[in-house]
Write an enzyme that holds these catalytic residues in place. Sequence first.
Site, PDB file in Angstrom:
ATOM      1  N   HIS A   1       0.802  -1.232   0.000  1.00 14.04           N
ATOM      2  CA  HIS A   1       0.000   0.000   0.000  1.00 14.04           C
ATOM      3  C   HIS A   1       0.838   1.288   0.000  1.00 14.04           C
ATOM      4  O   HIS A   1       0.553   2.235   0.736  1.00 14.04           O
ATOM      5  CB  HIS A   1      -0.939   0.002   1.198  1.00 14.04           C
ATOM      6  CG  HIS A   1      -2.012  -1.051   1.138  1.00 14.04           C
ATOM      7  ND1 HIS A   1      -2.500  -1.566  -0.033  1.00 14.04           N
ATOM      8  CD2 HIS A   1      -2.706  -1.687   2.145  1.00 14.04           C
ATOM      9  CE1 HIS A   1      -3.446  -2.468   0.243  1.00 14.04           C
ATOM     10  NE2 HIS A   1      -3.581  -2.566   1.538  1.00 14.04           N
TER      11      HIS A   1
ATOM     12  N   HIS B   1      -9.821   1.892  -0.043  1.00 15.76           N
ATOM     13  CA  HIS B   1      -9.720   0.744   0.855  1.00 15.76           C
ATOM     14  C   HIS B   1     -10.815   0.790   1.923  1.00 15.76           C
ATOM     15  O   HIS B   1     -10.543   0.616   3.117  1.00 15.76           O
ATOM     16  CB  HIS B   1      -8.326   0.720   1.484  1.00 15.76           C
ATOM     17  CG  HIS B   1      -7.875  -0.615   1.942  1.00 15.76           C
ATOM     18  ND1 HIS B   1      -8.615  -1.410   2.792  1.00 15.76           N
ATOM     19  CD2 HIS B   1      -6.747  -1.315   1.645  1.00 15.76           C
ATOM     20  CE1 HIS B   1      -7.950  -2.531   3.013  1.00 15.76           C
ATOM     21  NE2 HIS B   1      -6.822  -2.504   2.334  1.00 15.76           N
TER      22      HIS B   1
ATOM     23  N   GLU C   1     -11.304  -3.954  -3.346  1.00 11.28           N
ATOM     24  CA  GLU C   1     -10.377  -2.910  -3.771  1.00 11.28           C
ATOM     25  C   GLU C   1     -10.063  -3.081  -5.253  1.00 11.28           C
ATOM     26  O   GLU C   1      -9.271  -3.938  -5.622  1.00 11.28           O
ATOM     27  CB  GLU C   1      -9.089  -3.025  -2.950  1.00 11.28           C
ATOM     28  CG  GLU C   1      -9.309  -3.065  -1.454  1.00 11.28           C
ATOM     29  CD  GLU C   1      -8.223  -3.866  -0.726  1.00 11.28           C
ATOM     30  OE1 GLU C   1      -7.029  -3.663  -1.002  1.00 11.28           O
ATOM     31  OE2 GLU C   1      -8.580  -4.713   0.110  1.00 11.28           O
TER      32      GLU C   1
HETATM   33  C1  BGC Z   1      -4.508  -6.575   1.866  1.00 18.90           C
HETATM   34  C2  BGC Z   1      -4.399  -7.258   3.210  1.00 18.90           C
HETATM   35  C3  BGC Z   1      -3.905  -6.251   4.201  1.00 18.90           C
HETATM   36  C4  BGC Z   1      -4.857  -5.101   4.250  1.00 18.90           C
HETATM   37  C5  BGC Z   1      -4.356  -4.036   5.171  1.00 18.90           C
HETATM   38  C6  BGC Z   1      -5.470  -5.463   1.988  1.00 18.90           C
HETATM   39  O1  BGC Z   1      -5.546  -4.779   0.780  1.00 18.90           O
HETATM   40  O2  BGC Z   1      -4.876  -7.462   0.847  1.00 18.90           O
HETATM   41  O3  BGC Z   1      -3.526  -8.352   3.137  1.00 18.90           O
HETATM   42  O4  BGC Z   1      -3.758  -6.813   5.469  1.00 18.90           O
HETATM   43  O5  BGC Z   1      -5.024  -4.561   2.966  1.00 18.90           O
HETATM   44  O6  BGC Z   1      -5.343  -3.191   5.519  1.00 18.90           O
END
Ligand code: BGC
Length: 376
Positions: free
Chosen positions: A129, A203, A341
């Site tokens: 991220h 998210h 997402e």
């Molecule tokens: C991921 C997860 C992660 C989460 C964190 C998601 O997009 O796929 O593995 O723990 O984001 O907030």
Amino acid sequence: MHMIAKLALGTAFLALAAGGADAATATRAPFGQLSDGTKIEAVTLTNGHGMTAKIMTLGATLQSLVVPDKAGNKADITLGYDSAQEYLSHPDYFGASVGRYANRIAKGKFTLDGKTYTLATNDGPNSLHGGLRGFDKRMWKIDSVTSGPDAKVVLSYVSADGEEGFPGQLKVTATYALDENNELRLEYKATTSKPTVLNLTNHSYFNLSGNDARDVMGDMVTLHAARFTPVGATLIPTGERRAVAGTPFDFRTPHRVGDRIRDGRDQQIRYGRGYDHNFIVDGKAGTLRPAAVVEDPVSGRVMEISVTAPGIQFYTGNFLDGTFVGKNSRAYRQGDAICLEPGVFPDSPNHPDFPTSRLNPGQTYTNTIVYKFSTK
Ligand code: BGC
């Protein structure tokens, strides 16, 4: 073009039919401050059918989304915190705009035009991220706020060349628009000064039960995806595109989230501790098409998601462990929410045969997500 024109006409007609008083409104107000004194603002989009979406400047985050149930009772259906500072102190990307690269990049490394770039590894061996301080932790600027028929806010952020290890200065906008058809439309756009890679998404953690705060195991999910991208132990795609048929990943017809989430015979379920996988959305990437439907049979709330992206990450909050307390003093635990997402596939920069995450100067990146709400 034709379809867009028709849709625009349809919206205008509905707004007229509903009368001026129904036109959605956008209001801008302070939303407290961070512990270092930085002032946060939020824009609230409200329509005439009981929906409100609140977007704050920290992370261009969807801080709350209020949707009526089948009896008309309104409730916030997203996880998050009451104050902006908590989003920084307990980062879980609740409602955030994620970038530069949403999802994982293996070992925090990729090569572009012969040059290797190194990113911070903040998720075991991988980069997740956008690194240590991704777009979710940045202050976005409010460019414009406009009322109906679509209530709209445009936020922007300029990411410096080299920020978090990514090449090129990236100029990004996030536009949230709420209309009288109970559609929240989110559009990310970006341009770059140098060739780069990116994957912008939202998210949000959805729990359609709202104030009832049940977990999501009883939600019915449909995913318009005949294939998904299996992963290895650290959740990096192996490169395979696997048919969902005959696996716990087959959501082509509605299934309860909880029905197959403990099917320990499936190694993918074990690796993800449940669902934490990228599904390949059927149809042509680049065109807006249905990707997912979530239904809460108790409240009757239904959410339909349409996307332009090639993939959608389906994540069931597997890493929530009850230590973070959010809105309504609720401690968030595994299975408390569904994240969907939309984006390119995880680790695309290291998979030349995946849909590209590359953006060149002169091109405009877009990622459009439409969340449509109704009741049943
Ligand atoms: C991921 C997860 C992660 C989460 C964190 C998601 O997009 O796929 O593995 O723990 O984001 O907030």
